[in-house]
Design a protein around this motif. Structure first.
Motif, mmCIF file in Angstrom:
data_model
loop_
_atom_site.group_PDB
_atom_site.id
_atom_site.type_symbol
_atom_site.label_atom_id
_atom_site.label_comp_id
_atom_site.label_asym_id
_atom_site.label_seq_id
_atom_site.Cartn_x
_atom_site.Cartn_y
_atom_site.Cartn_z
ATOM 1 N N PHE A 54 0.847 -1.181 0.000
ATOM 2 C CA PHE A 54 0.000 0.000 0.000
ATOM 3 C C PHE A 54 0.885 1.235 0.000
ATOM 4 C CE2 PHE A 54 -2.456 -3.339 1.899
ATOM 5 C CZ PHE A 54 -3.728 -3.159 1.370
ATOM 6 N N CYS A 134 -3.328 0.391 -3.499
ATOM 7 C CA CYS A 134 -2.814 -0.946 -3.263
ATOM 8 C C CYS A 134 -2.259 -1.462 -4.580
ATOM 9 C CB CYS A 134 -3.912 -1.875 -2.753
ATOM 10 S SG CYS A 134 -3.284 -3.542 -2.406
ATOM 11 N N CYS A 136 -0.638 -4.819 -6.413
ATOM 12 C CA CYS A 136 -0.309 -6.235 -6.413
ATOM 13 C C CYS A 136 0.544 -6.463 -7.658
ATOM 14 C CB CYS A 136 -1.576 -7.087 -6.444
ATOM 15 S SG CYS A 136 -1.224 -8.850 -6.338
#
Length: 166
Positions: A54, A134, A136
């Motif tokens: 984050f 966020c 990924c």
């Protein structure tokens, strides 16, 4: 609001896609999907993923420009609102020279944005509150594979507005 996660839309740069994500209301606060098997962008990860982290983005601050030479980014904005700008200067890309400006965040634009390898990106919080992004990524962080440019670098034909950069 439940959103069909089976589709991802082209955002104007080859390889960059935006997939709407589900926001499921519950009495204690919503549940926010980000990534799961069977969704359109999950296939990017093959056998797994590299890391999830984050990053908080303060109002009036610009985090730009960055690109990765081996790592694909997958951004979701669960808190606040973010303006994200992509620039494609990949030599053999059919969208070379294209800029793409998006706003992501809740309540109406919660989604997963895939940023392919070698596409420049930058972002800033929209409004008076911080935003939380966020990411990924498909590979673990490697400080040697990313590249950075200043927010006002003339090689990228985008100018952040005064309210974006304080």
């Amino acid at each position: 609001m439940d959103i069909d996660e089976s589709t991802a839309e082209d955002v104007g740069i080859t390889g960059a896609r935006l997939q709407p994500l589900a926001v499921i209301p519950t009495p204690g606060g919503p549940v926010l999907h980000m990534l799961r098997p069977g969704t359109a962008l999950f296939s990017d990860f093959g056998e797994g993923f590299g890391e999830v982290y984050f990053s908080e983005v303060l109002p009036g601050r610009v985090k730009a420009w960055k690109r990765h030479t081996r790592q694909t980014q997958h951004f979701a904005v669960p808190v606040g609102r973010l303006k994200i700008v992509l620039y494609d200067d990949r030599e053999h890309s059919p969208t070379r020279g294209v800029l793409c400006e998006l706003e992501l965040g809740r309540p109406d634009r919660y989604g997963l944005l895939r940023i392919p390898v070698n596409v420049w990106y930058g972002f800033t919080a929209v409004g008076a509150a911080p935003a939380l992004i966020c990411n990924c990524a498909d590979t673990p962080h490697d400080p040697g594979e990313g590249m950075r440019l200043p927010a006002d670098d003339p090689s990228i034909p985008y100018r952040w507005k005064a309210e974006d950069a304080q």
